[in-house]
Write a protein that holds these residues in place. Sequence first.
Motif, short mmCIF file in Angstrom:
data_model
loop_
_atom_site.label_atom_id
_atom_site.label_comp_id
_atom_site.label_asym_id
_atom_site.label_seq_id
_atom_site.Cartn_x
_atom_site.Cartn_y
_atom_site.Cartn_z
N HIS A 198 -4.06 -2.05 -5.82
CA HIS A 198 -3.94 -2.43 -4.43
C HIS A 198 -5.15 -2.35 -3.67
O HIS A 198 -6.39 -2.50 -4.05
N ASN A 199 -5.40 -1.32 -2.47
CA ASN A 199 -6.59 -1.08 -1.86
C ASN A 199 -7.00 0.28 -2.00
O ASN A 199 -7.87 0.85 -1.75
N ARG B 88 -7.56 -13.03 -5.14
CA ARG B 88 -8.37 -11.86 -5.02
C ARG B 88 -9.09 -12.02 -6.66
O ARG B 88 -10.31 -11.51 -6.58
N ARG C 93 -9.59 4.81 -0.39
CA ARG C 93 -9.15 3.83 0.32
C ARG C 93 -10.38 2.84 0.46
O ARG C 93 -11.18 3.28 1.24
N LEU C 94 -10.24 1.68 0.08
CA LEU C 94 -11.44 0.84 0.34
C LEU C 94 -10.84 -0.77 0.83
O LEU C 94 -9.75 -0.96 0.79
N SER C 95 -11.82 -1.06 1.89
CA SER C 95 -11.69 -2.52 2.29
C SER C 95 -11.61 -3.65 1.19
O SER C 95 -12.09 -3.22 0.11
N GLU C 96 -11.06 -4.77 1.23
CA GLU C 96 -10.92 -5.71 0.08
C GLU C 96 -12.51 -5.98 -0.12
O GLU C 96 -12.86 -6.04 -1.31
N ALA D 256 -8.20 -0.20 -9.63
CA ALA D 256 -8.17 -0.57 -8.64
C ALA D 256 -6.46 -1.09 -8.50
O ALA D 256 -6.05 -1.98 -8.97
N TRP E 287 -8.82 3.01 -4.91
CA TRP E 287 -9.83 2.83 -6.20
C TRP E 287 -9.59 4.20 -6.67
O TRP E 287 -10.13 5.57 -5.97
N LEU F 21 -13.65 -2.95 -2.15
CA LEU F 21 -13.16 -2.93 -3.71
C LEU F 21 -13.59 -3.85 -4.61
O LEU F 21 -14.12 -3.38 -5.68
N SER G 149 0.90 -1.24 0.16
CA SER G 149 -0.07 0.00 0.24
C SER G 149 0.95 1.13 0.12
O SER G 149 0.50 2.03 -0.77
N GLN H 30 -2.96 -5.83 -8.69
CA GLN H 30 -3.08 -6.64 -7.51
C GLN H 30 -1.77 -7.64 -7.45
O GLN H 30 -1.79 -8.56 -8.41
#
Length: 611
Positions: free
Chosen positions: A602-603, A552, A429-432, A600, A605, A435, A384, A453
């Motif tokens: 990584h985390n 993922r 910033r998003l959680s998985e 996207a 968006w 996302l 991140s 990713q």
Amino acid sequence: MRILGLNAFHGDASAALLIDGKLVCAVEEERLNRKKHCAGFPSLAVRECLRLGGISANQLDHVAISRDPRAHLFDKLLHVGTRLIHSRDLSGLWQQVRDRVHNRKKVASVEDSLIEAVGASSLRATFHTVEHHRAHLASAFFASGFEEAAVLSLDGFGDFVSTMWGHGTDRHIAVLGEVGFPHSLGAMYTAVTQWLGFPKYGDEGKVMGLAAYGDGRKVPELRKLLTLRSDGSFALVLDYFRHHREGIEMSWADGTPRLGRLYSDKLCQLLGPAREPGSALLPHHQDVAASLQSLLEDAVVHVALGLQQRTGQRRLTLAGGVALNSVANGKILDRTPFTELFVQPAAGDNGTSIGAALWVEHQLLMQPRRFVMHHAYTGPTFSSEDCDAAVRLLLGEVVFDGQGRAEVPDVETVGRDGQPTKGRLRIERLSEAALLERAVSMIEQGHVIGWFQGAMEFGPRALGHRSILGDPRRADMKDILNRRIKHREPFRPFAPAILAEATADWFVRAAPSPAMLLVDEVRAEKRALVPAVVHADGTGRLQTVQREHSPRFYALIAAFAERTGVPILLNTSFNEHEPIVCSPLDALRCFVKTHMDALALHNLWLSWVTD
């Protein structure tokens, strides 16, 4: 035991590192220096392998390069002598000889190049040269997990050989036969690819895609190029080619290989005038492409049948540049007694760095096999913090609010009309879970997203870690991607990435294809459901995705399947006339200049604000 494998001073330069028999990493130089199909010495790839392996160059025990200048030396000298006698252009011949000698000296001095690349004064490692096709064979068999198999390498040329076959058992490969210069299925396919107006190194894949639009009416003419022999080998009819008589110019002054014309004027007498690059593609060109593909398939099946009869094996491992022809690969399963096929994910020359290291590990040192190449995710990963740093470097300091959101105005990009413009970029910033939800929602609405990713893929295919994704149900998605994002020929197809357990419901053969190296027929009743990934002939170059290898990406496809009932996403490589992106900065630059709808990273968006 630490073994570094190298493909150097050849197209698709790469490095691979084995530690105690397991592949720690494999990286192509082009992904790091951004020069497509880069030749030369893979300095950056070497340093990346050492970094990922957590070792210094002085801790290497062995270094293996997938070239052997001494291999077939008598044949090489005889060929040069024959050309000297018959040549009408002695100055051009001597220039080619000088180029080859210079390249041979580079290969012979690989230790000096490695010392320079890592900044060492000396190295304690033992250095090995591994013949090119033996490296190809090793890259597939020793990575396959098969205890015993027939082994086959089909290529253009390497160390004066185009094709090699044998029998692999445990930690030993017995070479049973080969086809040498000037006869080559790869050279034949490249020659007609050039005639079709695709002259760049690596353009053969375009012809495989174009072939679906034509028919085989030119097969009788193209059969004149090739003789299939009763012993399972083949020979070119050399009047249609130049390389045996005049030699072929090959250079990589700027890093990217350039190959001179392979076909002779007699091919133009057979097929008509060569197509000018960029000119209209006529039905005649489509028919030639289809006929060439059919001829190649017949030849590959012919060689494979001969090998199966020699060995009695039902398992086959396959490598070499011709093994990137995923349509021909599928014909092996359809038309021979082979029931299991492992194709090296980096079947081209990039994969010989893995093969050279594995050859030394098993064939020379007789170490036990401890590695199976279940997937091609062998490159660097990024955190991140790395993604945040890339955002700051490209977009400046970004201030997030308490909900993890920020906006950046006046970002230079291109509009959907292809003209330069400025846009407002939203970053979150998003959680998985969030996302995945956002990505599925955007894809379902017909948007195009970049997906960055996990570890970078090794080989020519983007396999869901450095990918551009879209909705396979939309008939217009293929044209949107080719026209607006990829800026490439409209006949080029896109791959269906499918949950592995759903493959048999959607594809006829349903063989595993984790590296997108098999083309399969889409079931007739399913084709209308996923038109964007069904090629003109009703097939798809599928990628079978397993949860344990790409969690993922698997979760994203599964979430899309839950929402839509379709366990498939359209997948294409994250690039635009450049190598597939490697770093977060590469991804951001490609995202901005192509104006994808979202990324996207990584985390993070990223999406364009349209209100």
